[in-house]
Scaffold this motif. Structure first.
Motif, PDB file in Angstrom:
ATOM      1  N   TRP A 144       0.833  -1.203   0.000  1.00 30.74           N
ATOM      2  CA  TRP A 144       0.000   0.000   0.000  1.00 30.74           C
ATOM      3  C   TRP A 144       0.867   1.252   0.000  1.00 30.74           C
ATOM      4  O   TRP A 144       2.028   1.227   0.377  1.00 30.74           O
ATOM      5  CB  TRP A 144      -0.877   0.047   1.254  1.00 30.74           C
ATOM      6  CG  TRP A 144      -1.948  -0.981   1.336  1.00 30.74           C
ATOM      7  CD1 TRP A 144      -2.447  -1.744   0.319  1.00 30.74           C
ATOM      8  CD2 TRP A 144      -2.659  -1.375   2.505  1.00 30.74           C
ATOM      9  NE1 TRP A 144      -3.428  -2.569   0.786  1.00 30.74           N
ATOM     10  CE2 TRP A 144      -3.584  -2.361   2.124  1.00 30.74           C
ATOM     11  CE3 TRP A 144      -2.614  -0.994   3.835  1.00 30.74           C
ATOM     12  CZ2 TRP A 144      -4.451  -2.961   3.029  1.00 30.74           C
ATOM     13  CZ3 TRP A 144      -3.481  -1.581   4.738  1.00 30.74           C
ATOM     14  CH2 TRP A 144      -4.393  -2.554   4.338  1.00 30.74           C
ATOM     15  N   GLN A 145       0.250   2.361  -0.386  1.00 33.96           N
ATOM     16  CA  GLN A 145       0.878   3.666  -0.234  1.00 33.96           C
ATOM     17  C   GLN A 145       0.738   4.091   1.226  1.00 33.96           C
ATOM     18  O   GLN A 145      -0.128   3.586   1.951  1.00 33.96           O
ATOM     19  CB  GLN A 145       0.193   4.701  -1.136  1.00 33.96           C
ATOM     20  CG  GLN A 145       0.311   4.393  -2.611  1.00 33.96           C
ATOM     21  CD  GLN A 145       1.730   4.596  -3.116  1.00 33.96           C
ATOM     22  OE1 GLN A 145       2.445   5.467  -2.640  1.00 33.96           O
ATOM     23  NE2 GLN A 145       2.135   3.783  -4.078  1.00 33.96           N
ATOM     24  N   ALA A 146       1.560   5.034   1.652  1.00 28.68           N
ATOM     25  CA  ALA A 146       1.529   5.481   3.049  1.00 28.68           C
ATOM     26  C   ALA A 146       0.167   6.072   3.417  1.00 28.68           C
ATOM     27  O   ALA A 146      -0.343   5.840   4.520  1.00 28.68           O
ATOM     28  CB  ALA A 146       2.630   6.502   3.304  1.00 28.68           C
ATOM     29  N   HIS A 147      -0.450   6.814   2.497  1.00 30.58           N
ATOM     30  CA  HIS A 147      -1.750   7.408   2.822  1.00 30.58           C
ATOM     31  C   HIS A 147      -2.828   6.331   2.975  1.00 30.58           C
ATOM     32  O   HIS A 147      -3.779   6.493   3.734  1.00 30.58           O
ATOM     33  CB  HIS A 147      -2.162   8.453   1.768  1.00 30.58           C
ATOM     34  CG  HIS A 147      -2.423   7.893   0.418  1.00 30.58           C
ATOM     35  ND1 HIS A 147      -1.418   7.685  -0.511  1.00 30.58           N
ATOM     36  CD2 HIS A 147      -3.561   7.487  -0.169  1.00 30.58           C
ATOM     37  CE1 HIS A 147      -1.944   7.179  -1.616  1.00 30.58           C
ATOM     38  NE2 HIS A 147      -3.243   7.046  -1.434  1.00 30.58           N
ATOM     39  N   THR A 148      -2.683   5.205   2.289  1.00 30.63           N
ATOM     40  CA  THR A 148      -3.626   4.103   2.433  1.00 30.63           C
ATOM     41  C   THR A 148      -3.464   3.442   3.797  1.00 30.63           C
ATOM     42  O   THR A 148      -4.453   3.065   4.436  1.00 30.63           O
ATOM     43  CB  THR A 148      -3.417   3.075   1.310  1.00 30.63           C
ATOM     44  OG1 THR A 148      -3.491   3.741   0.054  1.00 30.63           O
ATOM     45  CG2 THR A 148      -4.456   1.970   1.368  1.00 30.63           C
ATOM     46  N   VAL A 149      -2.231   3.324   4.253  1.00 27.32           N
ATOM     47  CA  VAL A 149      -1.979   2.748   5.574  1.00 27.32           C
ATOM     48  C   VAL A 149      -2.619   3.639   6.631  1.00 27.32           C
ATOM     49  O   VAL A 149      -3.326   3.156   7.526  1.00 27.32           O
ATOM     50  CB  VAL A 149      -0.462   2.602   5.835  1.00 27.32           C
ATOM     51  CG1 VAL A 149      -0.197   2.158   7.266  1.00 27.32           C
ATOM     52  CG2 VAL A 149       0.152   1.624   4.853  1.00 27.32           C
ATOM     53  N   ARG A 150      -2.409   4.943   6.530  1.00 28.53           N
ATOM     54  CA  ARG A 150      -3.000   5.861   7.513  1.00 28.53           C
ATOM     55  C   ARG A 150      -4.521   5.816   7.446  1.00 28.53           C
ATOM     56  O   ARG A 150      -5.203   5.863   8.470  1.00 28.53           O
ATOM     57  CB  ARG A 150      -2.481   7.278   7.288  1.00 28.53           C
ATOM     58  CG  ARG A 150      -1.012   7.433   7.654  1.00 28.53           C
ATOM     59  CD  ARG A 150      -0.568   8.884   7.629  1.00 28.53           C
ATOM     60  NE  ARG A 150      -0.679   9.499   6.315  1.00 28.53           N
ATOM     61  CZ  ARG A 150       0.268   9.471   5.379  1.00 28.53           C
ATOM     62  NH1 ARG A 150       1.413   8.857   5.629  1.00 28.53           N
ATOM     63  NH2 ARG A 150       0.087  10.054   4.216  1.00 28.53           N
ATOM     64  N   GLY A 151      -5.080   5.688   6.259  1.00 27.83           N
ATOM     65  CA  GLY A 151      -6.534   5.574   6.112  1.00 27.83           C
ATOM     66  C   GLY A 151      -7.063   4.297   6.730  1.00 27.83           C
ATOM     67  O   GLY A 151      -8.160   4.281   7.310  1.00 27.83           O
ATOM     68  N   SER A 152      -6.287   3.219   6.622  1.00 30.91           N
ATOM     69  CA  SER A 152      -6.736   1.955   7.236  1.00 30.91           C
ATOM     70  C   SER A 152      -6.749   2.081   8.750  1.00 30.91           C
ATOM     71  O   SER A 152      -7.581   1.469   9.420  1.00 30.91           O
ATOM     72  CB  SER A 152      -5.840   0.800   6.790  1.00 30.91           C
ATOM     73  OG  SER A 152      -4.556   0.901   7.376  1.00 30.91           O
ATOM     74  N   PHE A 153      -5.835   2.899   9.304  1.00 29.97           N
ATOM     75  CA  PHE A 153      -5.852   3.130  10.751  1.00 29.97           C
ATOM     76  C   PHE A 153      -7.144   3.821  11.157  1.00 29.97           C
ATOM     77  O   PHE A 153      -7.728   3.503  12.189  1.00 29.97           O
ATOM     78  CB  PHE A 153      -4.655   3.985  11.185  1.00 29.97           C
ATOM     79  CG  PHE A 153      -3.321   3.309  11.057  1.00 29.97           C
ATOM     80  CD1 PHE A 153      -3.207   1.933  10.982  1.00 29.97           C
ATOM     81  CD2 PHE A 153      -2.171   4.055  11.016  1.00 29.97           C
ATOM     82  CE1 PHE A 153      -1.976   1.318  10.872  1.00 29.97           C
ATOM     83  CE2 PHE A 153      -0.922   3.459  10.908  1.00 29.97           C
ATOM     84  CZ  PHE A 153      -0.828   2.091  10.834  1.00 29.97           C
ATOM     85  N   ALA A 154      -7.597   4.749  10.365  1.00 29.32           N
ATOM     86  CA  ALA A 154      -8.857   5.433  10.661  1.00 29.32           C
ATOM     87  C   ALA A 154     -10.018   4.443  10.627  1.00 29.32           C
ATOM     88  O   ALA A 154     -10.924   4.513  11.451  1.00 29.32           O
ATOM     89  CB  ALA A 154      -9.097   6.569   9.677  1.00 29.32           C
ATOM     90  N   GLY A 155      -9.981   3.519   9.680  1.00 27.17           N
ATOM     91  CA  GLY A 155     -11.024   2.504   9.600  1.00 27.17           C
ATOM     92  C   GLY A 155     -10.986   1.556  10.774  1.00 27.17           C
ATOM     93  O   GLY A 155     -12.022   1.134  11.289  1.00 27.17           O
ATOM     94  N   LEU A 156      -9.793   1.216  11.233  1.00 25.26           N
ATOM     95  CA  LEU A 156      -9.655   0.334  12.389  1.00 25.26           C
ATOM     96  C   LEU A 156     -10.140   1.031  13.654  1.00 25.26           C
ATOM     97  O   LEU A 156     -10.697   0.401  14.556  1.00 25.26           O
ATOM     98  CB  LEU A 156      -8.203  -0.102  12.576  1.00 25.26           C
ATOM     99  CG  LEU A 156      -7.647  -1.049  11.532  1.00 25.26           C
ATOM    100  CD1 LEU A 156      -6.152  -1.266  11.758  1.00 25.26           C
ATOM    101  CD2 LEU A 156      -8.380  -2.370  11.573  1.00 25.26           C
ATOM    102  N   LYS A 157      -9.928   2.325  13.713  1.00 27.89           N
ATOM    103  CA  LYS A 157     -10.338   3.100  14.891  1.00 27.89           C
ATOM    104  C   LYS A 157     -11.855   3.079  15.065  1.00 27.89           C
ATOM    105  O   LYS A 157     -12.373   3.050  16.166  1.00 27.89           O
ATOM    106  CB  LYS A 157      -9.851   4.539  14.748  1.00 27.89           C
ATOM    107  CG  LYS A 157     -10.143   5.416  15.926  1.00 27.89           C
ATOM    108  CD  LYS A 157      -9.596   6.800  15.692  1.00 27.89           C
ATOM    109  CE  LYS A 157      -9.973   7.725  16.824  1.00 27.89           C
ATOM    110  NZ  LYS A 157      -9.510   9.079  16.582  1.00 27.89           N
ATOM    111  N   LYS A 158     -12.584   3.033  13.947  1.00 26.30           N
ATOM    112  CA  LYS A 158     -14.046   3.023  13.987  1.00 26.30           C
ATOM    113  C   LYS A 158     -14.589   1.712  14.526  1.00 26.30           C
ATOM    114  O   LYS A 158     -15.687   1.653  15.019  1.00 26.30           O
ATOM    115  CB  LYS A 158     -14.621   3.269  12.592  1.00 26.30           C
ATOM    116  CG  LYS A 158     -14.396   4.673  12.100  1.00 26.30           C
ATOM    117  CD  LYS A 158     -14.998   4.863  10.741  1.00 26.30           C
ATOM    118  CE  LYS A 158     -14.725   6.251  10.223  1.00 26.30           C
ATOM    119  NZ  LYS A 158     -15.291   6.447   8.881  1.00 26.30           N
ATOM    120  N   ARG A 159     -13.814   0.660  14.405  1.00 27.63           N
ATOM    121  CA  ARG A 159     -14.274  -0.654  14.860  1.00 27.63           C
ATOM    122  C   ARG A 159     -13.986  -0.758  16.293  1.00 27.63           C
ATOM    123  O   ARG A 159     -14.089  -1.256  17.172  1.00 27.63           O
ATOM    124  CB  ARG A 159     -13.592  -1.771  14.085  1.00 27.63           C
ATOM    125  CG  ARG A 159     -14.029  -1.763  12.661  1.00 27.63           C
ATOM    126  CD  ARG A 159     -13.369  -2.880  11.920  1.00 27.63           C
ATOM    127  NE  ARG A 159     -13.889  -2.869  10.578  1.00 27.63           N
ATOM    128  CZ  ARG A 159     -14.031  -3.915   9.834  1.00 27.63           C
ATOM    129  NH1 ARG A 159     -13.661  -5.071  10.284  1.00 27.63           N
ATOM    130  NH2 ARG A 159     -14.501  -3.840   8.643  1.00 27.63           N
TER     131      ARG A 159
END
Length: 101
Positions: free
Chosen positions: A86-101
């Motif tokens: 993944w690109q770095a911005h995708t990794v950071r975006g996945s963290f946001a998605g994990l935070k919602k769970r």
């Protein structure tokens, strides 16, 4: 899986009857009836119980990221990006998605 094959064959019969204009009037109602019958039996899944924790699927990139983050030393964005492709911005975006769970 048998219900899936029955649904597929019923759908193929409807399409074949639809495409065959000469016999469309005779075969199409039977094919549609068979498709309706196949669709009636496809709802075999159950909804997720909100009281139970979700289980991540095996072998996904999300599971790989979670495993890396759970290591004693943790993981950097660069390490996760390299491991997942993944690109770095995708990794950071996945963290946001994990935070919602």
């Amino acid at each position: 899986m048998a219900a899936r094959r029955g649904l597929r064959s019923a759908a193929e019969a409807v399409l074949a009857a639809w495409d065959d204009e000469e016999t469309q009037e005779g075969r199409l109602p039977d094919a549609v009836a068979a498709l309706r019958a196949a669709l009636a039996g496809t709802h075999t899944w159950s909804l997720h119980d909100p009281a139970q924790p979700r289980k991540p699927r095996e072998g996904t990139k999300q599971q790989q990221v979670l495993a890396m983050l759970r290591r004693p030393e943790g993981a950097t964005v660069a390490q996760i990006a390299e491991a997942t492709g993944w690109q770095a911005h995708t990794v950071r975006g996945s963290f946001a998605g994990l935070k919602k769970r």
